[in-house]
Design a protein around this motif. Sequence first.
Motif, PDB file in Angstrom:
ATOM      1  N   CYS A 177      -2.390  -1.358 -17.614  1.00 43.75           N
ATOM      2  CA  CYS A 177      -2.204  -1.191 -16.203  1.00 43.75           C
ATOM      3  C   CYS A 177      -1.897   0.212 -15.972  1.00 43.75           C
ATOM      4  CB  CYS A 177      -1.274  -2.077 -15.655  1.00 43.75           C
ATOM      5  SG  CYS A 177      -0.756  -1.610 -13.676  1.00 43.75           S
ATOM      6  N   LEU A 178      -2.826   0.991 -15.287  1.00 47.81           N
ATOM      7  CA  LEU A 178      -2.464   2.245 -14.876  1.00 47.81           C
ATOM      8  C   LEU A 178      -1.938   2.443 -13.153  1.00 47.81           C
ATOM      9  CD1 LEU A 178      -2.942   5.038 -16.323  1.00 47.81           C
ATOM     10  CD2 LEU A 178      -5.302   5.060 -15.337  1.00 47.81           C
ATOM     11  N   MET A 179      -0.642   2.755 -13.342  1.00 48.62           N
ATOM     12  CA  MET A 179      -0.161   3.195 -11.955  1.00 48.62           C
ATOM     13  C   MET A 179       0.071   4.462 -11.472  1.00 48.62           C
ATOM     14  SD  MET A 179       3.963   2.113 -11.368  1.00 48.62           S
ATOM     15  CE  MET A 179       4.476   3.760 -12.230  1.00 48.62           C
ATOM     16  N   ASP A 180      -0.232   4.736 -10.091  1.00 51.67           N
ATOM     17  CA  ASP A 180      -0.011   5.896  -9.702  1.00 51.67           C
ATOM     18  C   ASP A 180       0.804   5.888  -8.398  1.00 51.67           C
ATOM     19  OD1 ASP A 180      -1.357   7.998  -7.484  1.00 51.67           O
ATOM     20  OD2 ASP A 180      -1.484   8.911  -9.584  1.00 51.67           O
ATOM     21  N   ILE A 181       1.780   6.805  -8.192  1.00 54.31           N
ATOM     22  CA  ILE A 181       2.886   6.622  -7.112  1.00 54.31           C
ATOM     23  C   ILE A 181       1.923   7.244  -5.949  1.00 54.31           C
ATOM     24  CG2 ILE A 181       5.087   7.306  -6.196  1.00 54.31           C
ATOM     25  CD1 ILE A 181       6.043   7.709  -8.989  1.00 54.31           C
ATOM     26  N   ASP A 182       2.137   6.482  -4.822  1.00 57.34           N
ATOM     27  CA  ASP A 182       1.129   6.854  -3.678  1.00 57.34           C
ATOM     28  C   ASP A 182       1.858   7.875  -2.799  1.00 57.34           C
ATOM     29  OD1 ASP A 182      -0.586   4.806  -4.123  1.00 57.34           O
ATOM     30  OD2 ASP A 182       0.702   3.179  -2.731  1.00 57.34           O
ATOM     31  N   HIS A 183       1.180   8.815  -2.449  1.00 56.29           N
ATOM     32  CA  HIS A 183       1.786  10.076  -1.812  1.00 56.29           C
ATOM     33  C   HIS A 183       2.892  10.874  -2.266  1.00 56.29           C
ATOM     34  CE1 HIS A 183      -1.232   8.388   1.346  1.00 56.29           C
ATOM     35  NE2 HIS A 183      -0.427   7.385   1.502  1.00 56.29           N
ATOM     36  N   PHE A 184       2.730  11.080  -3.914  1.00 58.23           N
ATOM     37  CA  PHE A 184       3.889  11.558  -4.220  1.00 58.23           C
ATOM     38  C   PHE A 184       4.067  13.085  -3.668  1.00 58.23           C
ATOM     39  CE2 PHE A 184       5.673  13.938  -8.032  1.00 58.23           C
ATOM     40  CZ  PHE A 184       6.778  12.973  -8.088  1.00 58.23           C
ATOM     41  N   ILE A 241       2.032  -7.782 -11.967  1.00 57.09           N
ATOM     42  CA  ILE A 241       2.004  -6.544 -11.108  1.00 57.09           C
ATOM     43  C   ILE A 241       2.037  -6.570  -9.705  1.00 57.09           C
ATOM     44  CG2 ILE A 241       0.723  -4.171 -10.731  1.00 57.09           C
ATOM     45  CD1 ILE A 241       1.749  -4.487 -13.666  1.00 57.09           C
ATOM     46  N   ASN A 242       1.458  -7.646  -8.952  1.00 57.59           N
ATOM     47  CA  ASN A 242       1.657  -7.784  -7.660  1.00 57.59           C
ATOM     48  C   ASN A 242       3.218  -8.301  -7.262  1.00 57.59           C
ATOM     49  OD1 ASN A 242      -0.494  -7.303  -5.748  1.00 57.59           O
ATOM     50  ND2 ASN A 242      -1.849  -8.831  -6.959  1.00 57.59           N
ATOM     51  N   ARG A 243       3.818  -8.785  -8.176  1.00 61.99           N
ATOM     52  CA  ARG A 243       5.219  -9.175  -7.805  1.00 61.99           C
ATOM     53  C   ARG A 243       5.903  -8.028  -8.080  1.00 61.99           C
ATOM     54  NH1 ARG A 243       8.809  -9.690 -11.653  1.00 61.99           N
ATOM     55  NH2 ARG A 243       7.374 -10.276 -13.186  1.00 61.99           N
ATOM     56  N   LEU A 244       5.667  -7.187  -8.967  1.00 59.28           N
ATOM     57  CA  LEU A 244       6.428  -5.788  -9.210  1.00 59.28           C
ATOM     58  C   LEU A 244       6.245  -4.851  -8.278  1.00 59.28           C
ATOM     59  CD1 LEU A 244       5.970  -5.540 -13.142  1.00 59.28           C
ATOM     60  CD2 LEU A 244       8.063  -6.057 -11.888  1.00 59.28           C
ATOM     61  N   ARG A 245       4.896  -4.752  -7.572  1.00 55.92           N
ATOM     62  CA  ARG A 245       4.455  -3.927  -6.661  1.00 55.92           C
ATOM     63  C   ARG A 245       5.235  -4.368  -5.477  1.00 55.92           C
ATOM     64  NH1 ARG A 245       1.787  -4.503  -2.283  1.00 55.92           N
ATOM     65  NH2 ARG A 245       1.127  -6.653  -3.026  1.00 55.92           N
ATOM     66  N   HIS A 262      11.589   4.798   0.697  1.00 56.31           N
ATOM     67  CA  HIS A 262      10.818   3.725  -0.006  1.00 56.31           C
ATOM     68  C   HIS A 262       9.384   4.326  -0.313  1.00 56.31           C
ATOM     69  CE1 HIS A 262      13.696   1.395   2.105  1.00 56.31           C
ATOM     70  NE2 HIS A 262      13.553   0.554   1.409  1.00 56.31           N
ATOM     71  N   VAL A 263       8.936   3.893  -1.767  1.00 53.94           N
ATOM     72  CA  VAL A 263       7.693   4.302  -2.562  1.00 53.94           C
ATOM     73  C   VAL A 263       6.868   3.353  -2.566  1.00 53.94           C
ATOM     74  CG1 VAL A 263       8.565   6.631  -2.953  1.00 53.94           C
ATOM     75  CG2 VAL A 263       8.504   4.340  -4.537  1.00 53.94           C
ATOM     76  N   THR A 264       5.520   3.332  -2.647  1.00 54.35           N
ATOM     77  CA  THR A 264       4.701   2.363  -3.102  1.00 54.35           C
ATOM     78  C   THR A 264       3.912   3.095  -4.125  1.00 54.35           C
ATOM     79  OG1 THR A 264       2.907   3.083  -1.421  1.00 54.35           O
ATOM     80  CG2 THR A 264       4.488   1.374  -0.861  1.00 54.35           C
ATOM     81  N   ALA A 265       2.928   2.139  -4.817  1.00 51.13           N
ATOM     82  CA  ALA A 265       2.170   2.431  -5.748  1.00 51.13           C
ATOM     83  C   ALA A 265       0.879   1.816  -5.910  1.00 51.13           C
ATOM     84  CB  ALA A 265       2.976   2.541  -7.316  1.00 51.13           C
ATOM     85  N   ASN A 298      -1.080   0.994  -2.527  1.00 50.60           N
ATOM     86  CA  ASN A 298       0.020  -0.155  -2.394  1.00 50.60           C
ATOM     87  C   ASN A 298      -0.808  -1.517  -2.756  1.00 50.60           C
ATOM     88  OD1 ASN A 298       2.414  -1.419  -2.466  1.00 50.60           O
ATOM     89  ND2 ASN A 298       2.418  -1.412  -0.235  1.00 50.60           N
ATOM     90  N   CYS A 299      -1.708  -1.691  -3.628  1.00 50.05           N
ATOM     91  CA  CYS A 299      -2.460  -2.658  -4.133  1.00 50.05           C
ATOM     92  C   CYS A 299      -2.963  -2.757  -5.488  1.00 50.05           C
ATOM     93  CB  CYS A 299      -3.794  -3.064  -3.031  1.00 50.05           C
ATOM     94  SG  CYS A 299      -5.017  -1.769  -3.237  1.00 50.05           S
TER      95      CYS A 299
END
Length: 305
Positions: A177-184, A241-245, A262-265, A298-299
Amino acid sequence: MPRKKPPIQHQSKHSGIQNCLGNIQEIDSALLHHEKWLKDIHRSLICDGNPNPDDLQEDGHCLCKFGQWYYKQNQGGLGSNVRFQKLENLHKLMHDKVRNLLVSKTAQSPISMGAYNAFMDNAIHFKLETRKLQFELIEKVCTVDQLTGTWNRHAMSYKLAQELERSIRTKEPCSICLMDIDHFKKINDQFGHQAGDLVLKTISQFFTDRLRKYDTIFRYGGEEFLLNFPGTTEEQLEVTINRLRTELQALPISMPDGSIIHVTASFGIADMVSDIGIEESIEHADHALLCAKASGRNCVCVWKT
């Protein structure tokens, strides 16, 4: 009476990583003290020099320069390292053997070849194990991201290759899974790079605390992380991943100025399979990540062949 040794105190993962370079240098210094001690021992055994009274004590392993460093380190970050713990018995055994040699020499009794060889074998083994500890710390410095404490990209290729080989051998699935922090960038712009670093450390710790012991997280670059999940299908991973998100979205992060954000990814999931290799599997996860960003962030998106 042998002197009482201080108790081992454990440090956090991040603190241990930050101390690695210092520990590497201290091991060099401690080994130099050990080599000087070894020369003094041979001088006493061969040249009829007077032995150091400390080397005749039962707790001589605590009194030498190496021993003083070692028991100080029990409180300084290495105490929980298994290889470091192994050194204690080797070091004590070496001192026990040399004490017997010195007692025989002082009493003008002959020293057997077997006793001397046993001591030297122990001394060589001890030095090799100490060097292995140092190499382990060097590897950690080279393969661990210094900011977040996660594995870095240098370690990623090797470790993913291990997991792919295991997946082929056991015929079990393996997903990434590749994750990117939104609007970092907005966080850096609004609160400063110190706040951005804090967010990166908080999020990496958030996932590290929730992963299974055989899952792995890597800092892929900037605000991107790659997570590896052995024995997990894409469908199973999507649920996880949806649970962790959702949990991440609810996580309060305190900024240096006292404010709470609060941040999303966004997340892209792909299967890691042998017929396409690791690089292409990461490309699939990257395409899925782009899909997640295009879908409003955020999805979670899963690569579909």
